[in-house]
Design an enzyme around this catalytic site. Sequence first.
Site, short mmCIF file in Angstrom:
data_model
loop_
_atom_site.label_atom_id
_atom_site.label_comp_id
_atom_site.label_asym_id
_atom_site.label_seq_id
_atom_site.Cartn_x
_atom_site.Cartn_y
_atom_site.Cartn_z
CG LEU A 505 11.10 -44.77 -31.26
CD1 LEU A 505 10.99 -43.66 -30.24
CD2 LEU A 505 12.51 -44.87 -31.76
N GLY A 506 9.20 -48.92 -30.35
CA GLY A 506 9.05 -50.08 -29.49
C GLY A 506 7.61 -50.25 -29.11
CB SER A 507 5.37 -52.57 -29.21
OG SER A 507 4.02 -52.80 -28.97
N GLY A 508 5.02 -52.00 -25.92
CA GLY A 508 4.92 -52.63 -24.60
C GLY A 508 3.50 -53.11 -24.36
CG PHE A 510 -0.36 -50.81 -20.17
CD1 PHE A 510 -1.33 -51.80 -20.25
CD2 PHE A 510 0.24 -50.57 -18.95
CE1 PHE A 510 -1.68 -52.54 -19.14
CE2 PHE A 510 -0.11 -51.31 -17.83
CZ PHE A 510 -1.07 -52.30 -17.94
N GLY A 511 1.21 -49.85 -24.55
CA GLY A 511 1.31 -48.84 -25.60
C GLY A 511 2.39 -49.11 -26.61
CB VAL A 513 7.18 -45.82 -28.00
CG1 VAL A 513 7.84 -44.47 -27.93
CG2 VAL A 513 6.66 -46.22 -26.63
CE LYS A 532 3.19 -45.90 -22.55
NZ LYS A 532 3.79 -45.98 -21.23
CG ASP A 637 7.68 -52.04 -15.09
OD1 ASP A 637 8.36 -53.05 -14.75
OD2 ASP A 637 7.14 -51.93 -16.20
#
Length: 754
Positions: A505-508, A510-511, A513, A532, A637
Amino acid sequence: MLSGAIPSSLGRLPNLLWLSLGYNNLSGAVPTTIWNISSLVFFSVQQNMLTGTIPPNAFDALPYLQSIYIDHNRFHGQIPASIANASEMSLLQLYYNFFDGVVPPELGRLRNLYWLQISVNLLQAREPRDWGFVAALANCSQLEVLEMGANKLEGVLPDSLSNLSTSLMHLSLSGNEISGIIPRDIGNLVNLQNLDLSNNSFTSTLPSSLSRLNNLVELYVTENKMSGSIDPWTVGNLTNLNNLGLSKNAFSGRLPSTILKLAKLLALDLSGNSFTGPIPKGLFNISALSVNLDLSHNNMEGSIPQEIGNMKNLVVINAESNKLTGAIPDTLGECQLLQNLFLQNNILTSTIPSSMSQLKGLESLDLSGNNLSGQIPKFLANITMLNYLNLSFNSFIGEVPNVGIFANATAFSIRGNDKICGGIPDLHLPPCSSQLENKRQKSLVIPIVTLAASIVILLLICLFLSWRKSTSTKIPATTSLQGHPLTSYAQLLRATNGFSTTNLLGSGAFGTVFKRNIESQAGGSTCHVAVKVLKLQTPGAFKSFIAECEALRNLRHRNLVKIITACSSIDNRGNDFKAIVFEFMPNGSLEDWLHPDTNDETAKCLNLLERVTILLDVAYALDYLHCHGHAPVLHCDLKPSNVLLDTEMVAHLGDFGLAKILVETNSILQQSTRSMGFRGTIGYAPPEYGAGNMVSAQSDIYSYGILALEMVTGKKPTDSKFIEGLSLRRFAELGLSGKAMDVGRHPAVFEPRE
Ligand SMILES: *[C@@H]1O[C@H](CO)[C@@H](O)[C@H](O)[C@H]1NC(C)=O
Ligand SMILES: *[C@@H]1O[C@H](CO)[C@@H](O)[C@H](O)[C@H]1NC(C)=O
Ligand SMILES: *[C@@H]1O[C@H](CO)[C@@H](O)[C@H](O)[C@H]1NC(C)=O
Ligand SMILES: *[C@@H]1O[C@H](CO)[C@@H](O)[C@H](O)[C@H]1NC(C)=O
Ligand SMILES: *[C@@H]1O[C@H](CO)[C@@H](O)[C@H](O)[C@H]1NC(C)=O
Ligand SMILES: *[C@@H]1O[C@H](CO)[C@@H](O)[C@H](O)[C@H]1NC(C)=O
Ligand SMILES: *[C@@H]1O[C@H](CO)[C@@H](O)[C@H](O)[C@H]1NC(C)=O
Ligand SMILES: *[C@@H]1O[C@H](CO)[C@@H](O)[C@H](O)[C@H]1NC(C)=O
Ligand SMILES: *[C@@H]1O[C@H](CO)[C@@H](O)[C@H](O)[C@H]1NC(C)=O
Ligand SMILES: *[C@@H]1O[C@H](CO)[C@@H](O)[C@H](O)[C@H]1NC(C)=O
Ligand SMILES: *[C@@H]1O[C@H](CO)[C@@H](O)[C@H](O)[C@H]1NC(C)=O
Ligand SMILES: *[C@@H]1O[C@H](CO)[C@@H](O)[C@H](O)[C@H]1NC(C)=O
């Protein structure tokens, strides 16, 4: 960490407007010269070690002074009557000191006063005239907050309380020695949101005018001498209540049937009264109930309704010491967030339902002093979170398990069950008959066993040595994480097809998803969740995992993403593995809506109503985080990609990886944030916190303002022109000062700059 005395030379700054020395280690008295700075508008020395008195004439020369924060010091003596001469005064925060004497009625002359916080002092009211200040405060038409808990106020509360301004929102009188009845016309204060009368000696029943207070969010009357039954009309109208505490009184009669109208209740505490009759089924229609349901120490009868299974969000159920009969309903297994269940000292019968094996997060279970029968269920040994189990004084039979919680003699109790056997040796129970059989056979086969065992051990050593060479297998060890039911690495791996990118689904920072399907515990239906997985190689990711778990542990709100479970274990390469499982949000993030992929033909645009609704949702979430949770939580955030939309386009605030919890409710920050480096997202983080790393509620509100601006202008805040010179003042000028700005009126968390 400034210490020593406040220098008296500060008094020689004749144009000083703002003097803020709070949160240091300053000692000694406030120099008298300070009271001579006639230009002063704002004065704060909160949270120091200051002593001495406030001189009687302190306020004679401060005509512009608007706010005083001198809480959390060691001041003593009287609150000077000269305060009336500081006629611009709007906020007085004096709590946690040793002020004594009566509260000066002259306070009533402060026409702009909206905040009066004098709790936790030694202020007295012995005779009726000592209460004169209440009648005087009726002239403060702006008054919103009046807190005077934990003082030495005695006697009867004057009726003039009902004449206070209708703008009053918070009223606390808890922890005094006030007697007599609650003023009959208290219902005049129609805008009250928090009313705390707990820990006094109020008598009689709840005044019927309470029914007019339908803005009430919290009502506490615990620990008084109230009696009589609860009029259904009185409580049925309080439909905005989140917390209702009536415990430790002498209320009697049945629970009002109208209780089911309190659809927003998060916690209900009716313990320690003399309520009779059955538990109303409708109580379990309040799906918001999540923090606590306490009916303990009453005289309630009948069986526990099957409807208890509707309590999907409830964490604590306490119904101990009543007269409940019948079986424990098997629907109880559906209360999947349950952590504490106390049903001891009732007259419950039958067996422990097997559905309770689904209560993976159970930490404490007390069923002692009932008439429960049957075998002790083995699944109790499998509930890893369980650390207190009391099954004493029932009619259980058969074998006591010896693993899990049953391996720790101090963590469980099983006394007073006559027909049990086995268990760990500490229990000194007779061995079970099947064990006796085993023993007899053992004595015959011991020589053979010894020989066989030697061979097996040799084989095992060989196996172990060869296994050490191969790195491919390792048993995942699932460790416990406080407060959430755990899931295993293997389960997550299976559900996401080995964390395949088709489910990404996505990536940031720290993690990463993933989306996945899980089968609900009841079997049958599947549902989508978001997982996550923490990138633990990134510095700070582990801290972020703990921060997120801690922040979400005690939070429940319709505008926050719901944490379903967490996993802390080891992956198939032997590395640490940490993941958090959330409710899945089908409509993605606000970021996707504001800046859709240009190639995406199906991209829709948000209309104005949707935008405003989303902004309100986010504001509600922030308001809850800052002001209404267990302890104030700062998100730190806030940005469109962290605002997630469900099927109904209701916004849920997510990603608490940078969240901060303020401890000691609304005072000092939990810990220094310096080690984390810059927090938040460039463009969204307020300038002052990039520089000093200072985290305050203001940071969230600043980000909220940027979010609002982005939604209105469609421009991203990374555009340097966009944020250039933007200050909170600028926000106010732009009129972006709605609900979230209101949070700023909570001065303990937030200094009232605007
Ligand atoms: C605070 O000040 C006192 C003396 O005024 C000193 O003994 C103490 O160590 C100081 N505490 C801190 C944390 O600096
Ligand atoms: C306060 O100011 C007045 C005149 O401005 C002066 O006479 C007096 O000494 C000052 N008091 C203190 C304590 O500085
Ligand atoms: C207010 O100040 C005047 C002098 O400026 C003084 O006479 C009066 O007593 C003061 N009022 C109070 C309530 O102290
Ligand atoms: C309230 O204000 C009125 C008029 O403004 C005044 O007559 C009355 O004395 C004041 N009451 C108190 C208790 O200060
Ligand atoms: C409340 O105010 C009204 C009108 O100002 C007055 O008539 C009444 O006596 C007051 N009640 C009490 C209890 O002070
Ligand atoms: C009730 O108030 C008394 C006196 O202020 C205090 O000592 C006591 O701790 C309070 N109890 C609770 C439960 O707050
Ligand atoms: C309940 O609240 C409504 C709306 O404020 C009010 O009109 C009504 O009188 C209240 N009912 C009772 C019984 O007080
Ligand atoms: C509880 O809710 C269900 C479904 O929403 C409804 O059928 C039932 O009548 C409600 N029970 C009570 C006592 O209101
Ligand atoms: C277990 O329950 C019994 C009866 O309610 C009680 O006397 C005992 O103290 C409890 N044991 C523990 C360890 O709390
Ligand atoms: C406990 O339950 C049994 C039946 O299961 C019943 O015979 C017995 O009387 C009950 N004991 C008490 C004290 O209620
Ligand atoms: C307890 O867990 C073990 C291993 O995880 C499993 O084999 C066993 O079936 C479980 N027992 C119960 C009663 O759930
Ligand atoms: C046994 O249980 C007690 C109480 O829950 C706990 O403090 C202790 O750490 C446990 N001991 C072990 C070895 O798990």
